[in-house]
Structures are given as C-alpha cells and as structure tokens.
Design a protein around this motif. Structure first.
Motif, PDB file in Angstrom:
ATOM      1  N   ALA A   1       8.493 -20.989   0.345  1.00  0.00           N
ATOM      2  CA  ALA A   1       8.699 -19.601   0.770  1.00  0.00           C
ATOM      3  C   ALA A   1       8.161 -19.361   2.170  1.00  0.00           C
ATOM      4  CB  ALA A   1       8.029 -18.663  -0.224  1.00  0.00           C
ATOM      5  N   ALA A   2       7.055 -20.024   2.512  1.00  0.00           N
ATOM      6  CA  ALA A   2       6.448 -19.841   3.834  1.00  0.00           C
ATOM      7  C   ALA A   2       7.202 -20.598   4.923  1.00  0.00           C
ATOM      8  CB  ALA A   2       4.994 -20.303   3.807  1.00  0.00           C
ATOM      9  N   ALA A   3       8.139 -21.423   4.533  1.00  0.00           N
ATOM     10  CA  ALA A   3       8.839 -22.269   5.511  1.00  0.00           C
ATOM     11  C   ALA A   3      10.213 -21.741   5.882  1.00  0.00           C
ATOM     12  CB  ALA A   3       8.985 -23.690   4.948  1.00  0.00           C
ATOM     13  N   ILE A   4      10.632 -20.628   5.309  1.00  0.00           N
ATOM     14  CA  ILE A   4      12.030 -20.221   5.480  1.00  0.00           C
ATOM     15  C   ILE A   4      12.225 -19.092   6.480  1.00  0.00           C
ATOM     16  CG2 ILE A   4      12.059 -18.519   3.612  1.00  0.00           C
ATOM     17  CD1 ILE A   4      14.864 -19.591   2.872  1.00  0.00           C
ATOM     18  N   THR A   5      11.200 -18.285   6.700  1.00  0.00           N
ATOM     19  CA  THR A   5      11.410 -17.040   7.445  1.00  0.00           C
ATOM     20  C   THR A   5      11.835 -17.263   8.883  1.00  0.00           C
ATOM     21  OG1 THR A   5       9.638 -16.112   6.087  1.00  0.00           O
ATOM     22  CG2 THR A   5      10.421 -14.775   7.909  1.00  0.00           C
ATOM     23  N   LEU A   6      10.979 -17.886   9.687  1.00  0.00           N
ATOM     24  CA  LEU A   6      11.252 -17.986  11.122  1.00  0.00           C
ATOM     25  C   LEU A   6      12.326 -19.016  11.437  1.00  0.00           C
ATOM     26  CD1 LEU A   6       8.760 -17.703  13.999  1.00  0.00           C
ATOM     27  CD2 LEU A   6      10.433 -19.535  14.049  1.00  0.00           C
ATOM     28  N   THR A   7      12.194 -20.227  10.909  1.00  0.00           N
ATOM     29  CA  THR A   7      13.143 -21.277  11.281  1.00  0.00           C
ATOM     30  C   THR A   7      14.550 -20.973  10.781  1.00  0.00           C
ATOM     31  OG1 THR A   7      12.393 -22.531   9.348  1.00  0.00           O
ATOM     32  CG2 THR A   7      11.474 -23.158  11.471  1.00  0.00           C
ATOM     33  N   TYR A   8      14.671 -20.634   9.513  1.00  0.00           N
ATOM     34  CA  TYR A   8      16.000 -20.341   8.966  1.00  0.00           C
ATOM     35  C   TYR A   8      16.501 -18.988   9.450  1.00  0.00           C
ATOM     36  CZ  TYR A   8      15.997 -24.472   6.015  1.00  0.00           C
ATOM     37  OH  TYR A   8      16.011 -25.778   5.585  1.00  0.00           O
ATOM     38  N   GLY A   9      15.580 -18.012   9.597  1.00  0.00           N
ATOM     39  CA  GLY A   9      15.991 -16.715  10.132  1.00  0.00           C
ATOM     40  C   GLY A   9      16.531 -16.835  11.545  1.00  0.00           C
ATOM     41  N   THR A  10      15.833 -17.627  12.381  1.00  0.00           N
ATOM     42  CA  THR A  10      16.283 -17.857  13.754  1.00  0.00           C
ATOM     43  C   THR A  10      17.639 -18.546  13.776  1.00  0.00           C
ATOM     44  OG1 THR A  10      14.033 -17.984  14.651  1.00  0.00           O
ATOM     45  CG2 THR A  10      15.776 -19.071  15.907  1.00  0.00           C
ATOM     46  N   SER A  11      17.761 -19.614  12.994  1.00  0.00           N
ATOM     47  CA  SER A  11      18.992 -20.397  13.018  1.00  0.00           C
ATOM     48  C   SER A  11      20.175 -19.612  12.460  1.00  0.00           C
ATOM     49  CB  SER A  11      18.802 -21.709  12.259  1.00  0.00           C
ATOM     50  OG  SER A  11      17.868 -22.541  12.937  1.00  0.00           O
ATOM     51  N   TYR A  12      19.944 -18.840  11.414  1.00  0.00           N
ATOM     52  CA  TYR A  12      21.034 -18.039  10.853  1.00  0.00           C
ATOM     53  C   TYR A  12      21.495 -16.995  11.866  1.00  0.00           C
ATOM     54  CZ  TYR A  12      23.801 -15.469   7.407  1.00  0.00           C
ATOM     55  OH  TYR A  12      24.841 -14.867   6.744  1.00  0.00           O
ATOM     56  N   HIS A  13      20.548 -16.296  12.474  1.00  0.00           N
ATOM     57  CA  HIS A  13      20.889 -15.284  13.484  1.00  0.00           C
ATOM     58  C   HIS A  13      21.650 -15.926  14.635  1.00  0.00           C
ATOM     59  CE1 HIS A  13      20.657 -12.004  16.281  1.00  0.00           C
ATOM     60  NE2 HIS A  13      19.803 -12.622  17.060  1.00  0.00           N
ATOM     61  N   ALA A  14      21.193 -17.094  15.075  1.00  0.00           N
ATOM     62  CA  ALA A  14      21.846 -17.777  16.191  1.00  0.00           C
ATOM     63  C   ALA A  14      23.276 -18.182  15.844  1.00  0.00           C
ATOM     64  CB  ALA A  14      21.032 -19.011  16.587  1.00  0.00           C
ATOM     65  N   ILE A  15      23.429 -18.843  14.713  1.00  0.00           N
ATOM     66  CA  ILE A  15      24.708 -19.467  14.368  1.00  0.00           C
ATOM     67  C   ILE A  15      25.727 -18.455  13.852  1.00  0.00           C
ATOM     68  CG2 ILE A  15      25.781 -21.126  12.788  1.00  0.00           C
ATOM     69  CD1 ILE A  15      23.076 -22.691  12.947  1.00  0.00           C
ATOM     70  N   VAL A  16      25.261 -17.512  13.040  1.00  0.00           N
ATOM     71  CA  VAL A  16      26.186 -16.558  12.413  1.00  0.00           C
ATOM     72  C   VAL A  16      26.385 -15.323  13.292  1.00  0.00           C
ATOM     73  CG1 VAL A  16      26.598 -15.099  10.403  1.00  0.00           C
ATOM     74  CG2 VAL A  16      25.601 -17.381  10.112  1.00  0.00           C
ATOM     75  N   ASP A  17      25.274 -14.694  13.700  1.00  0.00           N
ATOM     76  CA  ASP A  17      25.383 -13.440  14.453  1.00  0.00           C
ATOM     77  C   ASP A  17      25.802 -13.671  15.900  1.00  0.00           C
ATOM     78  OD1 ASP A  17      24.478 -12.044  12.208  1.00  0.00           O
ATOM     79  OD2 ASP A  17      22.383 -12.141  12.845  1.00  0.00           O
TER      80      ASP A  17
END
Length: 325
Positions: A117-133
């Motif tokens: 749970a502590a590993a998902i926020t920044l790295t996956y949040g950043t990558s999702y925002h970058a790739i999808v948004d």
C-alpha cells in the motif's frame, strides 16, 4: 514517537532520528500509526533543498505511507480509529506517527499489506497521470521508457501493458532489464552497451515510439527524442540523472511531436477528484493482478538515510520502504 528529522538542507547522512511529541489531531485531521513509508527520489531532493517544494525547517521527510488510524478529530466522520489507510502528504512519513488531513486518505483495500500500500501512491500515481492523462496512450502504440527498472519505470511498464501498449524498456544493466521483462516489457535495450537511437529504430521498424516516458533526463534525452515517431509525445517526468537536458526545439517541429510536462504533485492539488479517480483505477488493477509493485528493500527508521543514499545512487530497483515501528 521516533522520527527522522531534517534540521538543515544537506545530504541524507545529515538526517537524525529524534524523539518527538506524539501528534494530536486538529480539525479535519487524523493521526496514523505508520506501518510502512515509501521512499522516492523527490525525498532525496527535498532534504537537499533542491525540489520544487521546500518545507520549513526542521521537518520529517517522507510523503507516502500506509498504516492504522490511531485517533481522529471530533469533526472527522469518514474515518475512525483502527481503519487501515493509505496517505499522501508533503512531509512526515518517516516517523512512527503521521498527522494528516482526512481528505488525504484512501481506505486500504481488503487483503493488501502495508508495504504494498505504501508503494503505490507516488510512483503509480505519477505514471498513471503521465500515461493516461497527459500522453493519452492508446492500445497498440509503442511506449519507450527510460530508467525502466526504477519505481516509476516499472509502474509505467505495468500501466502501459494494462492499456494494451507495446513496451520498450531501457536500463543500464542486464539485471535491471530482466526485472523489466518480468513486469511485462516487450523489448529490452541496455543503453550502456547499445546505441540508443539505433536500438530504438530497430525495435520500432524505423517508425519510432509514439510515447517516450523519461524520469531520468541527462544524456539519453536528446537521442531518445530524435527517435520519436511523428506526432509522438515526450513525457518529462523527472531528472534522476541530476542533469536537466537542453533539447533543440526544432526537433518538435521536424517530428510534429509534443514535449509534455508531468507534475503529479501539483495535479493532486489542482484536481483532487481526478487523482482520486486515478487511484481507484490503480487499486482495482492491483486487485485484478494487472499491476504489482516490486518491494526490493526494507529499511528501519535508523536506516532511512541509507535508503535515500541508495535511491540517489540509482541502486534501487522498483520500490523500497521504511518500516518505522
């Protein structure tokens, strides 16, 4: 409580572990017993005073945590003591307790462990925002990822594959590339051994990648951009190399390509509802097994400086966490 404290801007070795008063929740706030805190490259820059965001000294570094709510303010009705939550805050993560606004919390899905749970926020949040948004990656497109074995890089691989893209992973060692392959990369390029432009040309049949994901900067940025496909999108995610590249702007004209900035932290402030929607999608993918953060190292609170040094030296594959309790 014990916490890592930054008293003056400097290298991670200047950080100290101190005994601090237990925090008490004010209006709209909760106190979390931190079970795991993610370590990220921005943390390295923040303690040196080199990041876009500069907290007031002294402060406790660390921005993403998972834990159990210890207490809540009287006006907080959405959470209660004992709830397992994920939180993203500007500072405070590298401590046994964290004071956080209730609106910054996300409930932990059933069955998820604290480190994951502590590993998902920044790295996956950043990558999702970058790739999808920002890039709006489409099914069947080619995406080139620089520094692909790092935390955001592996997240980008998994998100790209979940969207149906073909992933070209670039890293500096064969060992790191093997990790990329295990996480779904279709093509592997060791840019310490191969000519990057020629390897990308061969991997894409001369067309070039539709999207380039760059969290590294430095010397590989220009050859990567020169290889981009017509109408491609170059995502400027960060500068882990330490060098901000200077790209000839005529390349954007010749390629009909776009340079696209990615600042996830600012996005979360300006569009919290959009970020929450993104996180819900990521948590759904996590439960479906489409993404799986790699936890490659665990550090005690007293070892937080070493965790940051390892991050700065680019020795980290995937994610590492600080376990404060």
């Amino acid at each position: 409580m014990k916490a890592v404290v930054c008293q003056a801007w400097g290298v991670p070795d200047t950080l100290t572990v101190q005994e601090l008063p237990d925090p008490q929740p004010g209006p709209g706030q909760v106190v979390i017993d931190v079970q795991a805190a993610g370590v990220n490259f921005p943390d390295v820059l923040i303690v040196q005073g080199k990041y876009q965001f500069k907290p007031e000294l002294p402060f406790v570094p660390g921005s993403e945590v998972a834990g159990v709510i210890r207490s809540v303010a009287d006006d907080v009705t959405t959470f209660k003591a004992g709830d397992k939550v994920i939180a993203f805050t500007p500072t405070g993560g590298f401590g046994q307790q964290l004071l956080a606004p209730a609106q910054a919390l996300i409930p932990m899905p059933p069955g998820m462990n604290f480190e994951m749970a502590a590993a998902i926020t920044l790295t996956y949040g950043t990558s999702y925002h970058a790739i999808v948004d920002r890039a709006k990656l489409e099914n069947g497109e080619n995406m080139l990822i620089l520094g692909a074995a790092g935390g955001v890089g592996l997240a980008a691989i998994e998100i790209g594959k979940a969207l149906g893209a073909r992933i070209i992973a670039c890293a500096s060692t064969d060992e790191k590339l093997e990790v990329c392959r295990q996480h779904g990369a279709d093509v592997l390029i060791n840019y310490s051994k191969e000519d990057l432009r020629e390897a990308v040309k061969a991997a894409t049949g001369g067309k070039g990648p539709d999207v380039i994901y760059d969290p590294v900067g430095g010397d590989y940025a220009e050859p990567a951009f020169r290889s981009i496909a017509w109408g491609g999108r170059y995502l400027v995610v960060g500068f882990a190399n330490g060098e901000i590249p200077k790209l000839p702007l005529n390349l954007t004209l010749l390629k009909g390509a776009s340079l696209v900035g990615v600042f996830w932290g600012e996005f979360t402030k300006r569009n919290p509802k959009g970020n929450l929607s993104n996180m819900r999608q990521l948590l759904q993918w996590l439960q479906e097994g489409k993404i799986k953060p790699l936890i490659s190292g665990r550090y005690k609170l007293e070892e937080a400086a070493q965790a940051l040094n390892d991050m700065a030296a680019r020795k980290v594959t995937g994610k590492v966490v600080v376990v404060p309790q």
